[in-house]
Design a protein around this motif. Structure first.
Motif, PDB file in Angstrom:
ATOM      1  N   GLY A  51     -11.876  -3.014   2.053  1.00  0.00           N
ATOM      2  CA  GLY A  51     -11.206  -1.773   1.530  1.00  0.00           C
ATOM      3  C   GLY A  51      -9.646  -2.106   0.985  1.00  0.00           C
ATOM      4  N   LEU A  52      -8.925  -2.750   1.933  1.00  0.00           N
ATOM      5  CA  LEU A  52      -7.572  -2.998   1.530  1.00  0.00           C
ATOM      6  C   LEU A  52      -7.375  -4.257   0.364  1.00  0.00           C
ATOM      7  N   ASP A 104      -9.321   1.396  -8.486  1.00  0.00           N
ATOM      8  CA  ASP A 104      -9.136   2.706  -8.060  1.00  0.00           C
ATOM      9  C   ASP A 104      -9.772   3.068  -6.785  1.00  0.00           C
ATOM     10  N   PHE A 105      -9.084   4.073  -6.189  1.00  0.00           N
ATOM     11  CA  PHE A 105      -9.516   4.400  -4.758  1.00  0.00           C
ATOM     12  C   PHE A 105     -10.657   5.065  -4.651  1.00  0.00           C
ATOM     13  N   TYR A 125      -0.488   4.619  -1.449  1.00  0.00           N
ATOM     14  CA  TYR A 125      -1.737   5.307  -0.900  1.00  0.00           C
ATOM     15  C   TYR A 125      -1.178   6.185   0.499  1.00  0.00           C
ATOM     16  N   VAL A 130     -13.329   2.053  -4.790  1.00  0.00           N
ATOM     17  CA  VAL A 130     -13.391   1.488  -3.512  1.00  0.00           C
ATOM     18  C   VAL A 130     -14.326   2.047  -2.599  1.00  0.00           C
ATOM     19  N   GLN A 189      -5.833   8.473   2.706  1.00  0.00           N
ATOM     20  CA  GLN A 189      -6.620   7.448   1.987  1.00  0.00           C
ATOM     21  C   GLN A 189      -6.900   6.078   2.963  1.00  0.00           C
ATOM     22  N   LEU A 190      -5.793   5.592   3.412  1.00  0.00           N
ATOM     23  CA  LEU A 190      -5.882   4.452   4.189  1.00  0.00           C
ATOM     24  C   LEU A 190      -6.755   4.563   5.428  1.00  0.00           C
ATOM     25  N   PHE A 198       0.819  -1.200  -0.029  1.00  0.00           N
ATOM     26  CA  PHE A 198      -0.100   0.156   0.005  1.00  0.00           C
ATOM     27  C   PHE A 198       1.070   1.330   0.089  1.00  0.00           C
ATOM     28  N   TRP A 206      -9.764  -4.706  -1.962  1.00  0.00           N
ATOM     29  CA  TRP A 206     -10.099  -3.947  -3.146  1.00  0.00           C
ATOM     30  C   TRP A 206      -8.674  -3.155  -3.866  1.00  0.00           C
ATOM     31  N   LEU A 207      -8.157  -2.422  -2.810  1.00  0.00           N
ATOM     32  CA  LEU A 207      -6.912  -1.570  -3.267  1.00  0.00           C
ATOM     33  C   LEU A 207      -5.860  -2.589  -3.775  1.00  0.00           C
TER      34      LEU A 207
END
Length: 702
Positions: free
Chosen positions: A171-172, A180-181, A130, A184, A134-135, A127, A174-175
Motif C-alpha cells: 500500500g505504501l 489515489d488513496f 496522508y 489503492v 489512512q496509513l 507520506f 502505491w501511495l
C-alpha cells in the motif's frame, strides 16, 4: 490427533530454501512431525524473550532452530523462520506478530525506531499528505506510524521493506508512486478482507484473504511435502487478495482478466482451473487451453505441481491447435494441419498463379487476409467478402479487387482439398461447424483460456462451441494485447462470448523489477492497444500497474561484431556464476531460431554449458545450463537474468519482415508485433535485463 492449526509463512519457505541440503532434510522431517501434532512432548519449545512474547524456538538439530509463533488459547501455531541458532534468535528478537485491527491480517514486523527528523523535514516526508487513519487503513501497524512518517524518499522506503509488513508495504508503494488513496484500497482488496472479531485471535485471522497472501494452513502430509519440495515456487501457495477473488468468484457467464507481463495471469488461470476441477460433478472436465504447444507443456508441468492427482485427472491441458487436429481425426477427417508459414505462402502463390491475379500482393498478404478477414465472416461467400470490414489490414481494396482476391481464395481452398491439408484457422473453423451441426453432450464444464491475445476469431468461436451455451463459470479468459506476438486479433463479443460486467484487471507486478518494467513499457508506449473486446486498453504506463520489486535499469552494450559480443556475454555469465548464480537462472534470448543456434554454439565454444529451449520442450529446471531461446519460445517463462543478444538495428525489427510489410501495407502491424516481442522478452527477467548488439543497437530499445 491434535486439533491444532499449523500454518507456514512465505518467509519460512524463503529461509528454508537457503539451508544446506542436509539441514533441509532434517527440517522436512521436523515440519512433518510438527504439522501432525505441534503439542507433542517431543517438540522442545524454548520461549524467546523478545518484545512480543508469542515467539518460541524449536530444535531442528544441534545447530539449527526453527522459529514458531505459538498461541495456545486458540491452538494456532505459525512456522515463521528457520536458520542457524544465533541467526534464528537474532531474527526473532526484532519481530512482533499481531493481527492488524484495520485489515484483519496477521502481520510479522519490526518495531523500528524512527530516525531523528526536525519538524521542517517531516513536512516534506514521503507520506506527509496522508492522515494517520489512512496509513492505518492500508495496514500500517500502530507501532510503525512514526517510523513511516519519517521516511523521506522512495529509496528509504525500499530499504525498510523487510521491516514493514508485506501488505502495508504494498500500500505504501502505491501511495508513494502517486496513486489515489481510494484506488489503492480497491487494488489491495482491503474492502473484501473480513476483519476478525477478536483482535488477538490468530486462528480466526488465518482465514483472512490478506493473511493468505503470506501464510498457508497445511491440511495434510501430501500438501506439506509438495510445498517443501519447491519452496521458492510461492505462486503455488500464496495469492494476492485480488488474485484470490478472481479464482474463487462465481461468474454468471464468461469473464476476462487483463494484466501486463508479470502480474500473474497464468497463475490465476491455473488456480482457477484447480478451483473449477474441485467443483466438477460426474464425468465433466475442465479444458485448459492456450495458443502454443510450448505454453501448454509448461502449464501442464506447473499444474502437476499445483494439483493433487484427483484434481489433475479432471483438467485437460492442450493447446487449441492440437485439440482441433485430434477432433478432426476422430471425425474421420484425415487432414494434415500445417503450421508452417512458408508452406502456406507457397500454396497461396500457387493459387494466385492459377487464378492469374494481377494484384501486386505477396503470399503473406493472402495468408493474413484469409485468417484475419475471410475466416471471421459467418459465411465464406464472395458477397460476404465484398462487404467485409478490413480494419487494420493496410491496403484498401475496391470491389473489383476483392473479386480477384476471391478467385485466389477459391483456388486455395481447392488446393487444400486436393492435398488433404488445412491451415490452423481453417481447421478451427471447420471443427466449430462440425460441432454446431452435430451437437452432442459437451464433456467440458468450463474452458480456461491463457494468452488470449494470440487467439483468432475462429479460435474463440470454437471455444464458445466447446463451452456450450452460456452458463455460470463457462469460460475464463486471461490475456494482454501488449504481448500479442502472432498478429491475430479477435473481439470476444463478436465471437459469442459476452463479458459485459465480468471484465477485470490485475495491477500488481510480482516478477519484474520496476526499473525493467518501465523500460519495457516505454517500448510499447504511444501505440493503441485493444482490450480483447473491441475497446481500447489504456493500461500502458505507470498509472495502472506497478511492480513491488526494485532493481537496476536494463544495461545496453554495443560491440564491433558478434564475436566480441559473445566474448563479453560469456565473461558476464562466468562472473555471475562465480558470484553464486546458477546457469539455469540465466536465459539468452535471440530474435530468430538461426541466431539462437549460432549464439548457443558461441557460448559452448567459450566453455559454458548450454541448454537450448526448443519447441514442445518443457524447461526442466533440474538440468543445469544457460538457457538459449527465441523471443517466441521464451514467452511464459521467467529467469533471474535475461540477456537479449543480437539486438542490432537490422535484426530487431527483422528487416525482411519490414520490407514485405511495405509491399502489403502492414508496416504498423509488423512493427507493433516486433515491439511486443521485445516487451515480452525483457519482462521475463526477475532481477536483471542485459541488452547487447553487434553493431548499432536497435532503435526500439534505445
Amino acid at each position: 490427533m491434535s486439533l491444532a492449526t499449523v500454518a507456514i509463512s512465505a518467509d519460512f519457505l524463503t529461509a528454508f530454501a537457503k539451508l544446506p541440503k542436509k539441514i533441509q532434510q532434517k527440517t522436512k522431517a521436523f515440519v512433518a512431525k510438527f504439522q501432525s501434532n505441534p503439542t507433542s512432548p517431543g517438540i522442545n519449545y524454548e520461549k524467546i524473550s523478545n518484545i512480543d512474547g508469542k515467539f518460541c524456538s524449536v530444535r531442528i538439530d544441534k545447530a539449527y532452530r526453527g522459529i514458531v509463533v505459538r498461541q495456545e488459547k486458540t491452538g494456532t501455531y505459525l512456522l515463521v523462520w528457520v536458520a542457524h541458532h544465533d541467526e534464528a534468535y537474532e531474527w526473532a528478537m526484532k519481530k512482533r506478530c499481531a493481527v492488524n485491527a484495520n485489515t484483519g491480517s496477521i502481520q510479522i514486523y519490526e518495531v523500528v525506531k524512527e530516525p531523528m527528523r526536525v519538524e521542517t523535514q517531516l513536512v516534506h516526508a514521503l507520506f506527509a499528505r496522508y492522515s494517520d487513519g489512512q496509513l492505518l487503513k492500508i495496514g500500517v501497524p500502530q507501532e510503525q506510524l512514526s517510523f513511516i512518517r519519517s521516511i523521506m524518499t522512495t529509496g528509504e522506503l525500499d530499504q525498510a521493506s523487510e521491516s514493514i509488513p508485506a501488505d502495508a508495504f504494498e500500500g505504501l508503494q502505491w501511495l508513494a508512486n502517486g496513486f489515489d488513496f481510494d484506488e489503492v484500497i480497491d487494488v489491495m482488496g482491503i474492502g473484501e478482507s473480513k476483519v476478525v472479531s477478536d483482535a488477538d485471535d490468530l486462528g480466526e485471522a488465518l482465514h483472512n484473504s490478506s493473511t493468505l497472501r503470506s501464510f498457508v494452513v497445511v491440511e495434510g502430509e501430501e500438501e506439506l511435502a509438495s510445498i517443501l519440495r519447491s519452496p521458492l515456487d510461492k505462486w503455488r501457495t500464496f495469492l494476492h487478495p485480488s488474485q484470490r477473488s478472481y479464482v474463487k468468484r462465481d461468474y454468471s457467464g464468461p469473464c476476462r482478466i487483463l494484466g501486463g507481463a508479470g502480474t500473474g495471469k497464468t497463475v490465476v488461470a491455473m488456480h482457477r482451473a484447480r478451483e473449477l476441477a474441485r467443483n466438477c460433478v460426474g464425468d465433466r472436465r475442465i479444458l485448459f487451453t492456450t495458443f502454443s504447444t510450448n505454453l501448454a507443456n509448461d502449464i501442464k508441468a506447473n499444474l502437476d505441481k499445483l494439483c493433487v492427482p484427483a484434481e489433475m485427472r479432471r483438467i485437460e491441458v492442450i493447446n487449441l491447435d492440437a485439440w482441433v487436429s485430434r477432433f478432426l481425426a476422430s471425425q474421420g477427417l484425415k487432414y494434415r494441419v500445417s503450421y508452417e508459414q512458408a508452406e502456406l505462402e507457397d500454396l497461396w502463390l500457387e493459387a494466385s498463379i492459377e487464378a492469374g491475379c494481377p494484384l501486386d500482393f505477396e503470399p503473406s498478404f493472402y495468408v493474413d487476409e484469409w485468417s484475419q478477414v475471410i475466416l471471421t465472416m459467418e459465411e465464406l461467400t464472395l458477397e460476404a467478402y465484398v462487404h467485409a470490414k478490413r480494419a487494420g489490414r493496410g491496403s484498401r481494396l475496391r470491389r473489383d479487387d476483392r473479386k480477384q482476391v476471391w478467385g485466389v481464395v477459391e483456388r486455395y481452398r481447392r488446393l487444400m482439398e486436393e492435398r488433404s491439408l488445412r491451415d490452423v484457422d481453417a481447421a478451427m473453423w471447420e471443427a466449430r461447424i462440425l460441432i454446431e451441426r452435430n451437437p452432442s453432450p459437451i464433456p467440458y464444464a468450463s474452458v480456461v483460456v491463457d494468452e488470449a491475445q494470440d487467439f483468432s476469431v475462429p479460435a474463440f468461436r470454437l471455444i464458445r462451441a466447446l463451452a456450450g451455451k452460456e452458463h455460470p463459470n463457462d469460460i475464463f479468459i486471461v490475456g494482454d494485447s501488449h504481448q500479442r506476438i502472432y498478429r491475430k486479433r479477435a473481439v470476444l463479443s463478436r465471437c459469442g462470448i459476452n463479458i459485459r460486467g465480468r471484465a477485470s484487471r490485475l495491477r500488481v507486478n510480482y516478477r519484474t523489477p520496476e526499473e525493467i518494467r518501465r523500460a519495457a513499457v516505454a517500448i510499447i508506449a504511444g501505440l493503441s492497444w485493444d482490450d480483447l473486446d473491441g475497446g481500447v486498453d489504456e493500461a500502458v504506463g505507470d498509472e495502472v500497474t506497478q511492480s513491488l520489486l526494485h532493481g537496476e535499469r536494463p544495461e545496453l552494450h554495443e560491440f564491433r561484431n558478434a564475436a566480441d559480443e559473445l566474448d563479453w556475454i560469456a565473461k558476464c555469465i562466468g562472473a555471475a556464476v562465480n558470484a553464486g548464480q546458477e546457469t539455469r537462472d540465466v536465459c539468452m534470448v535471440l530474435r530468430t531460431k538461426k541466431l539462437a543456434e549460432h549464439y548457443a554454439r558461441g557460448l559452448e565454444a567459450r566453455g559454458l554449458k548450454v541448454l537450448p529451449l526448443r519447441p514442445r520442450q518443457v524447461d526442466d529446471r533440474s538440468i543445469e545450463g544457460v538457457r538459449v531461446a527465441t523471443m517466441h519460445r521464451v514467452k511464459g517463462l521467467e529467469f533471474d537474468t535475461v540477456i537479449l543478444a543480437g539486438m542490432s538495428d537490422d535484426t530487431v525489427p527483422l528487416a525482411y519482415l519490414i520490407k514485405k510489410a511495405q509491399v502489403d501495407g502492414t508496416v504498423v502491424e509488423v512493427e507493433r508485433s516486433e515491439r511486443s516481442l521485445v516487451y515480452v522478452a525483457m519482462t521475463r527477467a526477475k532481477r536483471m535485463t542485459i541488452i547487447t548488439a553487434p553493431g548499432r543497437m536497435s532503435e526500439l530499445v534505445k
